[in-house]
Design an enzyme around this catalytic site. Sequence first.
Site, PDB file in Angstrom:
ATOM      1  N   LYS A 163       0.803  -1.215   0.000  1.00  0.00           N
ATOM      2  CA  LYS A 163       0.000   0.000   0.000  1.00  0.00           C
ATOM      3  C   LYS A 163       0.841   1.272   0.000  1.00  0.00           C
ATOM      4  O   LYS A 163       0.643   2.162  -0.824  1.00  0.00           O
ATOM      5  CB  LYS A 163      -0.906  -0.026   1.229  1.00  0.00           C
ATOM      6  N   THR A 164       1.789   1.321   0.906  1.00  0.00           N
ATOM      7  CA  THR A 164       2.612   2.524   1.023  1.00  0.00           C
ATOM      8  C   THR A 164       3.406   2.742  -0.252  1.00  0.00           C
ATOM      9  O   THR A 164       3.602   3.864  -0.711  1.00  0.00           O
ATOM     10  CB  THR A 164       3.581   2.407   2.210  1.00  0.00           C
ATOM     11  N   ASP A 187      -4.487   8.390   3.004  1.00  0.00           N
ATOM     12  CA  ASP A 187      -4.042   7.088   3.488  1.00  0.00           C
ATOM     13  C   ASP A 187      -5.038   6.580   4.545  1.00  0.00           C
ATOM     14  O   ASP A 187      -5.679   7.381   5.210  1.00  0.00           O
ATOM     15  CB  ASP A 187      -2.650   7.278   4.111  1.00  0.00           C
ATOM     16  N   GLU A 188      -5.152   5.289   4.709  1.00  0.00           N
ATOM     17  CA  GLU A 188      -6.009   4.684   5.745  1.00  0.00           C
ATOM     18  C   GLU A 188      -7.431   5.256   5.711  1.00  0.00           C
ATOM     19  O   GLU A 188      -7.984   5.658   6.735  1.00  0.00           O
ATOM     20  CB  GLU A 188      -5.416   4.904   7.141  1.00  0.00           C
ATOM     21  N   GLN A 240      -9.525  -3.720   7.790  1.00  0.00           N
ATOM     22  CA  GLN A 240      -8.649  -3.295   8.885  1.00  0.00           C
ATOM     23  C   GLN A 240      -9.182  -2.064   9.599  1.00  0.00           C
ATOM     24  O   GLN A 240      -8.440  -1.324  10.229  1.00  0.00           O
ATOM     25  CB  GLN A 240      -7.234  -3.017   8.363  1.00  0.00           C
ATOM     26  N   ARG A 286      -0.295  -9.727  10.807  1.00  0.00           N
ATOM     27  CA  ARG A 286       1.001  -9.110  11.137  1.00  0.00           C
ATOM     28  C   ARG A 286       2.135 -10.110  10.944  1.00  0.00           C
ATOM     29  O   ARG A 286       3.305  -9.728  10.873  1.00  0.00           O
ATOM     30  CB  ARG A 286       1.046  -8.631  12.602  1.00  0.00           C
TER      31      ARG A 286
END
Length: 775
Positions: free
Chosen positions: A63-64, A251-252, A282, A628
């Site tokens: 994503k980043t 973002d997010e 998420q 994670r």
Amino acid sequence: MSNPDSYRPAPPPPQSGSISLQAMPTRTPQTGTYLEGLNPEQKDAVIATEGAVLVLAGAGTGKTRVLTCRLAHILEGGMAYPSQILSVTFTNKAAREMRERVGGLIGQTVEGLTWLGTFHSVAAKILRIHAELVDLKSSFTILDTDDQIRLIKQVIRSQDIDDKRWTPRYMASLIDSWKNKGLTPDKVTHKEAFKFAEGKGGEIYKIYQDRLIVLNACDFGDLLLHNLTIFTKHPDVLAKYHRKFRYILVDEYQDTNVCQYLWLRLLAQGTGNLCVVGDDDQSIYGWRGAEVDNILRFEKDFPGAKVVKLERNYRSTEHILGAASGLIATNEDRLGKTLWTDLEGGELVTVTGVWDAPAEARMISNEIENWKSQGRLYDEVAVLVRASRQMRAFEERFIALGLPYRVIGGPRFFERLEIRDAHAYLRIILSETDDLAFERIVNTPKRGIGQTSVQKLQMAARSMNVSLEHATRELVKTDEIRGKARSALKAFLLDAKRWRADIGVLKPVDLAERVLDESGYTQMWRDNKDAKSQGRLENLKELMQAISEFDTLEGYLEHVSLVLDVESGPQEDEISLMTLHAAKGLEFPLVFLPGWEEGVFPSQKSLDENGLAGLEEERRLAYVGITRAREKAKIYFAANRQIYGSWQSSIPSRFIDELPPQHVTAEAETGYYDHSYNRGMAEEVSESFVSSFERSRTSPGWQRYKQSQKSATVITGTATRKPVKNKGTNFKVGERIFHQKFGYGTIKSADGAKLTVAFEKSSEKKVLDGFVEKV
DNA sequence: GCGCAGCCCATTTTT
DNA sequence: TGGGCTGCGC
């Protein structure tokens, strides 16, 4: 993240004074190195620069990377100047990371990205420019939660509401929730207002907002909310930002609240180039106002939006992904995507039953020692818990065994008591109208200025419509406050005056050190023999370090409220211990997930308060936890757990039953539990599920709501400091008055609000007119 | 005004 | 069980 090797310094950006803004983006054949190594979906997301774009980026799908490449792509393609891109994140950490990574792609140009920051810092920046449009000065201060609650407490008391029955904390959470929804006081519905003190909630909100204006201050929620007000009431201002921001990146996105959504929607009306990146699976911050709905609705909100799903995972093994995907598939409310990987094999996710929490800690510690003895690092290991109180058992065990660990999250540096006190000192010398700061430190360290004295100061300040410090200056000239308190106040005023003279003369650090030294604040902690005081002194030292990086105090304080966070110390090889919430965005080869029991995880409280939505959010939290892990995910549940001091036997979490069997293996510690027993538990689990819904109707929130419905009363008027011009006194010489403390008397002379009164049962005294009444 | 003992109430947390 | 807050006694 994968393929970091493809990041190479990008060629210098096209240098020209006339960047063609209408350059056709999709035809820009600027095949920068940043496009290499992206998978087709990622590339798709990067080059779709125009219009509304939703990038659904699953955990570990790069994503980043997409976000940063997108920025690089826009800049290198000459589609916009750096200053014409608005990119918002939620945390400073995310903003910093993005800046660093974009810098790695495009070099120096990154410095022009002046509008890359958190929602709050960007909103604050805009608000400082247009502050006067919402009756603030551009020098407004930003209150932290602590200040906010103290102020609310004052307002509640001023309305004669019992602040035990109706706590300031609860009111603060209501105000926050209203602000999160974009509601100014006039837009709060009756029903909402009735959540507090028989309908006085709305009024308190209004008074609180008025007080903030008087104090020239904002709370966090206001930053965005005032932006909304400005944009809606002043279309010309909004138009200016429409012209300014060619591209917007978020973002997010799944964490945005209604207010942030409205803010983005207004800004995006300009070019329509809005790209949001997020993962509905998420979304774990619903309790703090995040609306999963924002992301679920995106295509409806922005018709014609392009949706790109990133489902290829570069982080975890197929079993980890299989377990996580199977679990999250139980949720109803989701857009639906399935992660896949070509990393075949790997270990099954383990589920282990243990006797109790100490056994759990023991077992996990053993596993960690094992891991270490195989040549791996502690750094690669994380223990993720649902609630921070679960950490204790692990800390105790780690300490006993001498295993190095760090706790991530927890109380933040700038929220510590001693740091706030120190800030209050700096604030008051910078601005003598900062009443909250004044109140905080006027008797810290103890100077013999007690509650009654402070109350008198407040009364005087209110009646004269001036700041607390101003009122103090007046009051010490009278006999209202006497003895130790009076001399202490006088001394304090002199101190403040002296310190102020050094603003701009001394460097901020030196001034700060001097203030903390001369005020006796540092000494106070040196004299304190409490175990924690040493740590506090160290924190103060660290604070000086932070201040030393600034040239002005204003500059420092501006940053401290929004941007600054203290860098973690030198990285050592340590186990990470944190909550599941804190783990979002991180990854570890080995992840332990203890405490998977009904009531603990999913948390009973979440179920009680939010029913199915609460359960789904808990499940997303479980999904975050599992994803994670890169190599191994290990889940535990205990048969017995201590809850509020008493032992309770517990049932394995329903989430354990939702894991697809082919990706999971059961490891029982001693046979208290095995997989079949666990299966048998499923009956009981679903029963408790039903009963949790039964319970929701008797939950505190529901009760409170019903009660407030019954005892509705009419909203009463207000009594806070109104912007009334400061005037002389209404009392005349010769008039007979009554004073709470000194009794009856006759006015001898008047000097503004200061009266000289001959008291019948006492001598002649100087008092303020706010303290006497006509008889 | 200050210190201590008992009392009450317990997720998650960023800005 | 334990931490934070309040109210009471000095």
